[in-house]
Motif scaffolding. Structure first.
Motif, PDB file in Angstrom:
ATOM      1  N   UNK A  86      -4.257   0.333  -4.173  1.00  0.00           N
ATOM      2  CA  UNK A  86      -3.363  -0.960  -3.715  1.00  0.00           C
ATOM      3  C   UNK A  86      -2.373  -1.313  -4.579  1.00  0.00           C
ATOM      4  N   UNK A  87      -1.518  -1.923  -4.191  1.00  0.00           N
ATOM      5  CA  UNK A  87      -0.493  -2.325  -5.082  1.00  0.00           C
ATOM      6  C   UNK A  87      -0.894  -3.718  -5.778  1.00  0.00           C
ATOM      7  N   UNK A  88      -0.284  -4.149  -6.767  1.00  0.00           N
ATOM      8  CA  UNK A  88      -0.754  -5.299  -7.502  1.00  0.00           C
ATOM      9  C   UNK A  88      -0.726  -6.654  -6.750  1.00  0.00           C
ATOM     10  N   UNK A  89       0.174  -6.733  -5.816  1.00  0.00           N
ATOM     11  CA  UNK A  89       0.257  -7.580  -4.820  1.00  0.00           C
ATOM     12  C   UNK A  89      -0.966  -7.810  -3.957  1.00  0.00           C
ATOM     13  N   UNK A  90      -1.566  -6.777  -3.357  1.00  0.00           N
ATOM     14  CA  UNK A  90      -2.608  -6.531  -2.603  1.00  0.00           C
ATOM     15  C   UNK A  90      -3.925  -6.781  -3.503  1.00  0.00           C
ATOM     16  N   UNK A  91      -3.744  -6.321  -4.585  1.00  0.00           N
ATOM     17  CA  UNK A  91      -5.058  -6.570  -5.487  1.00  0.00           C
ATOM     18  C   UNK A  91      -5.155  -7.978  -5.857  1.00  0.00           C
ATOM     19  N   UNK A  92      -4.135  -8.851  -5.988  1.00  0.00           N
ATOM     20  CA  UNK A  92      -4.072 -10.266  -6.434  1.00  0.00           C
ATOM     21  C   UNK A  92      -4.467 -10.941  -4.907  1.00  0.00           C
ATOM     22  N   UNK A  93      -4.219 -10.417  -3.986  1.00  0.00           N
ATOM     23  CA  UNK A  93      -4.518 -11.349  -2.635  1.00  0.00           C
ATOM     24  C   UNK A  93      -6.065 -11.236  -2.502  1.00  0.00           C
ATOM     25  N   UNK A  94      -6.611  -9.742  -2.675  1.00  0.00           N
ATOM     26  CA  UNK A  94      -8.133  -9.417  -2.428  1.00  0.00           C
ATOM     27  C   UNK A  94      -8.802 -10.411  -3.692  1.00  0.00           C
TER      28      UNK A  94
END
Length: 109
Positions: A86-94
């Motif tokens: 996943x993108x860094x943005x998705x990782x942060x959201x998770x």
């Protein structure tokens, strides 16, 4: 997920790929991928290694069937493998979601 075919299908869907795109990237035919996903056949060692390398997955997670008695290490490894795609943005959201759920259950400091 219990079978390798289910894991392959999950990886493909997480990558937002259809069978033709995924099989082309991995170097197998779409028909072969279909057989793998439904559990009709088992992938070769070379195919497993390619999938693990291409999608940065833990080969042990890819090969071994999961069970209800997974160790924490296996769970962490699976999470890491899934998040690595996943993108860094998705990782942060998770991560934010996990922290929220832990706070909700009073298990996060």
């Amino acid at each position: 997920m219990d079978s390798i075919g289910e894991r392959l299908k999950s990886i493909r869907k997480m990558q937002d790929m259809n069978q033709q795109q995924f099989s082309s990237r991995v170097g197998i035919s779409q028909g072969r991928l279909s057989e793998l996903e439904i559990g009709k056949t088992f992938p070769s060692t070379d195919t497993l290694i390619s999938i693990a390398e291409i999608f940065k997955l833990d080969l042990n997670w890819l090969i071994h069937e999961s069970s209800n008695s997974k160790t924490n290490t296996n769970i962490y490894s699976e999470i890491e493998s899934l998040l690595s795609m996943q993108s860094e943005e998705i990782q942060s959201e998770v991560l934010s979601f996990i922290k929220f759920k832990l706070k909700e259950n009073n298990k996060y400091l």
